[in-house]
Design an enzyme around this catalytic site. Structure first.
Site, short mmCIF file in Angstrom:
data_model
loop_
_atom_site.label_atom_id
_atom_site.label_comp_id
_atom_site.label_asym_id
_atom_site.label_seq_id
_atom_site.Cartn_x
_atom_site.Cartn_y
_atom_site.Cartn_z
N CYS A 41 32.03 -4.86 70.94
CA CYS A 41 30.92 -4.51 70.07
C CYS A 41 29.64 -5.24 70.52
CB CYS A 41 31.27 -4.76 68.61
SG CYS A 41 30.14 -3.98 67.44
N HIS A 42 29.10 -6.15 69.71
CA HIS A 42 27.92 -6.92 70.11
C HIS A 42 28.31 -8.20 70.84
CE1 HIS A 42 26.04 -4.30 67.06
NE2 HIS A 42 24.97 -4.45 67.79
N GLU A 72 23.31 1.90 67.71
CA GLU A 72 22.32 1.02 67.09
C GLU A 72 21.31 1.85 66.28
OE1 GLU A 72 22.58 -2.38 66.29
OE2 GLU A 72 22.74 -2.74 68.44
#
Length: 148
Positions: A41-42, A72
């Site tokens: 993910c991030h 996003e």
């Protein structure tokens, strides 16, 4: 790690990891010694500030997945994060691949394993286990300790 900054929306990793020299050093050390380095993910924002010992970005020329620019925007967070992760990884020379929004997508490039979004977490974990198992199986066996 730097102290938490109140009032900043979005995933903390996008602020905390990219400029943290300890995170960059750990990523480089793990990668260069051949250990499995994984993020989902991030989490790949931890790779943004990581360079190899020769100074090149750790992600340059490597296939990766991370939260996509499209996700996003779909989440309404494109203006809330300090940068778009997919774009930044690509600017650093990474070969980013993605699946449709919110679908699992895992990329294995040697000992670097990345996943696109939370739906990819299980696949990343499975890839970590498989990669680590292969590496352990390929390692030379330890001496028995007996004398000849």
């Amino acid at each position: 790690m730097p102290p938490r900054r109140a009032g900043r929306p979005g995933p903390r990793t996008m602020w905390d990891f990219p400029a943290d020299p300890g995170v960059a050093r750990l990523a480089r050390d793990l990668y260069e010694r051949g250990a499995v380095l994984a993020a989902v993910c991030h989490g790949p924002s931890a790779l943004v500030g990581a360079t190899l010992s020769d100074g090149t970005p750790l992600v340059a020329g490597r296939r990766v997945a991370a939260f996509t620019d499209s996700e996003e925007h779909a989440a309404g967070a494109a203006d809330a994060v300090p940068f778009l992760l997919q774009t930044r990884l690509e600017q650093l020379g990474a070969i980013h691949t993605g699946a449709p929004d919110w679908q699992p997508h895992v990329v294995v490039d040697g000992n670097l394993i990345t996943g696109q979004n939370p739906a990819s977490a299980t696949g990343v974990a499975e890839a970590v286990v498989a990669t680590a198992s292969r590496r352990a199986g390929a390692a030379p066996s330890a001496p028995s300790g007996g004398r000849r």
